[in-house]
Design a protein around this motif. Structure first.
Motif, mmCIF file in Angstrom:
data_model
loop_
_atom_site.group_PDB
_atom_site.id
_atom_site.type_symbol
_atom_site.label_atom_id
_atom_site.label_comp_id
_atom_site.label_asym_id
_atom_site.label_seq_id
_atom_site.Cartn_x
_atom_site.Cartn_y
_atom_site.Cartn_z
ATOM 1 N N ASP A 88 -22.079 34.002 -23.113
ATOM 2 C CA ASP A 88 -20.488 34.435 -22.931
ATOM 3 C C ASP A 88 -19.887 34.450 -21.804
ATOM 4 O O ASP A 88 -18.725 34.890 -21.720
ATOM 5 N N ASP A 91 -16.416 30.929 -20.788
ATOM 6 C CA ASP A 91 -15.458 30.646 -21.930
ATOM 7 C C ASP A 91 -14.942 29.100 -21.749
ATOM 8 O O ASP A 91 -14.696 28.596 -20.857
ATOM 9 N N ALA A 92 -15.013 28.492 -22.952
ATOM 10 C CA ALA A 92 -14.401 27.237 -23.202
ATOM 11 C C ALA A 92 -13.016 26.802 -22.534
ATOM 12 O O ALA A 92 -12.981 25.826 -21.820
ATOM 13 N N ASP A 93 -12.079 27.895 -22.859
ATOM 14 C CA ASP A 93 -10.687 27.820 -22.286
ATOM 15 C C ASP A 93 -11.117 27.790 -20.683
ATOM 16 O O ASP A 93 -10.053 27.061 -20.049
ATOM 17 N N ASP A 94 -11.754 28.705 -20.156
ATOM 18 C CA ASP A 94 -11.756 28.515 -18.686
ATOM 19 C C ASP A 94 -12.319 27.272 -17.953
ATOM 20 O O ASP A 94 -11.943 26.809 -17.029
ATOM 21 N N THR A 113 -25.426 28.117 -23.915
ATOM 22 C CA THR A 113 -23.946 27.819 -23.903
ATOM 23 C C THR A 113 -23.194 27.738 -25.198
ATOM 24 O O THR A 113 -24.166 27.337 -26.003
ATOM 25 N N SER A 114 -22.263 28.373 -25.607
ATOM 26 C CA SER A 114 -21.729 28.065 -26.862
ATOM 27 C C SER A 114 -21.383 26.759 -27.230
ATOM 28 O O SER A 114 -21.373 25.677 -26.432
ATOM 29 N N ASP A 116 -18.722 25.332 -28.154
ATOM 30 C CA ASP A 116 -17.531 24.893 -27.635
ATOM 31 C C ASP A 116 -17.566 24.490 -26.024
ATOM 32 O O ASP A 116 -16.729 23.401 -25.742
ATOM 33 N N VAL A 117 -18.284 25.369 -25.148
ATOM 34 C CA VAL A 117 -18.786 24.718 -24.069
ATOM 35 C C VAL A 117 -19.431 23.523 -24.129
ATOM 36 O O VAL A 117 -19.142 22.519 -23.168
#
Length: 302
Positions: A88, A91-94, A113-114, A116-117
């Motif tokens: 966590d 973040d994918a957006d970051d 990692t997620s 999305d990452v």
């Protein structure tokens, strides 16, 4: 308890399912699993399995990795609240903003990692294969995320220009202090220290062996020493003691316990198999993008 285990095993056969557990799970979960391993071994086993359903007894990123590698299979995460605080921390957006500002960077993501990452990542690594993979990336300008401690250890072992490190860490491993290891060594001067590279560098520097959970187990199995100080999550003791009943294993700290890894219960596994309420879904686009990073990892780690 015996009835519950019987029902789980019956449902597992009925659904053509297989139970895959991480070494940090509780002993009763490890005992019913068809396979117990670290993240890399779990990913490989799940992909090769002929089962229609994979029950991932671990944390969310492990279930997501299984879905990415086996999108046609039903993936069950028995306890939907089992997350990973380190995952966590990116973040994918970051990460997308970082990539937009640094288009030349080659992104190396720890498997913690997620999805999305991972979809924004060039290659994933685990603690088992990180050194092997990063050593093959000489000449690339690397960002390693999210674990600063594992990244620092890799940097210390290679002659490449150091990777840039994301400022993330494992809450469990990072809390271990070098003083705790030194205190354990004072009490057990002949013991060897086996430590995970997710720990703080000051603690890692005191290790006789530094490696993944699977690596720690393998070292303890093969080494002639009879006493070991273990500096990773305490769930590994189940395997260590089962494989080596004649050896002594001492935890470097009583604080090396991951609450998220302990969330999964036998009841959770039964309910997941019986009701499939925890079946994991991911967008097709995410699976396709993230699979490239995981498949590259599997290729480079062979």
């Amino acid at each position: 308890m015996e009835n519950l285990i019987h029902d789980i095993l019956h449902l597992k056969e009925e659904r053509n399912a297989t139970i895959i557990a991480h070494y940090y799970q509780t002993a009763d979960i490890q005992a019913i699993a068809d396979f117990v391993g670290d993240s890399l071994a779990m990913a490989k086993y799940g992909k090769a399995s002929k089962a229609d359903t994979l029950i991932i007894c671990g944390v969310r990123f492990m279930a997501e990795s299984a879905k990415i590698l086996s999108p046609e299979k039903t993936i069950l995460l028995p306890n939907d609240g089992a997350g990973c605080p380190m995952a966590d921390m990116v973040d994918a957006d970051d990460l997308k903003k970082y990539k937009d500002n640094n288009p030349h960077k080659y992104i190396v993501s720890y498997v913690n990692t997620s999805a999305d990452v991972k979809a924004l990542t060039d290659v994933c690594v685990t603690s088992s294969n990180a050194l092997k993979i990063v050593s093959q990336l000489e000449g690339k300008d690397l960002l390693f995320l999210p674990d600063r401690n594992l990244g620092s250890y890799i940097n210390s072992q290679l002659n490449h220009p150091p990777m840039e490190l994301w400022n993330g860490f494992c809450l469990t491993h990072d809390r271990l202090q070098a003083k705790e290891i030194m205190d354990a060594k004072t009490k057990h001067p002949n013991a060897k220290v086996l430590i995970h590279p997710e720990c703080d560098p000051s603690a890692v520097a005191l290790g006789d062996y530094v490696g993944s959970t699977a690596g720690i187990i393998d070292f303890a199995n093969k080494d002639s020493a009879d006493t070991f100080i273990i500096a990773t999550e305490e769930g590994v003791l189940h395997k260590l003691q089962s494989d080596n009943p004649e050896k002594t294993f001492i935890m470097a700290s009583s604080r090396l316990v991951c609450k998220n890894m302990k969330k999964t219960t036998l009841s959770d596994v039964y309910i997941a198999l019986n009701e499939s309420t925890t079946a994991l879904t991911l967008p097709k686009a995410t699976i396709e993008a993230a699979s490239n990073a995981l498949e590259t990892m599997l290729t480079l780690s062979n």
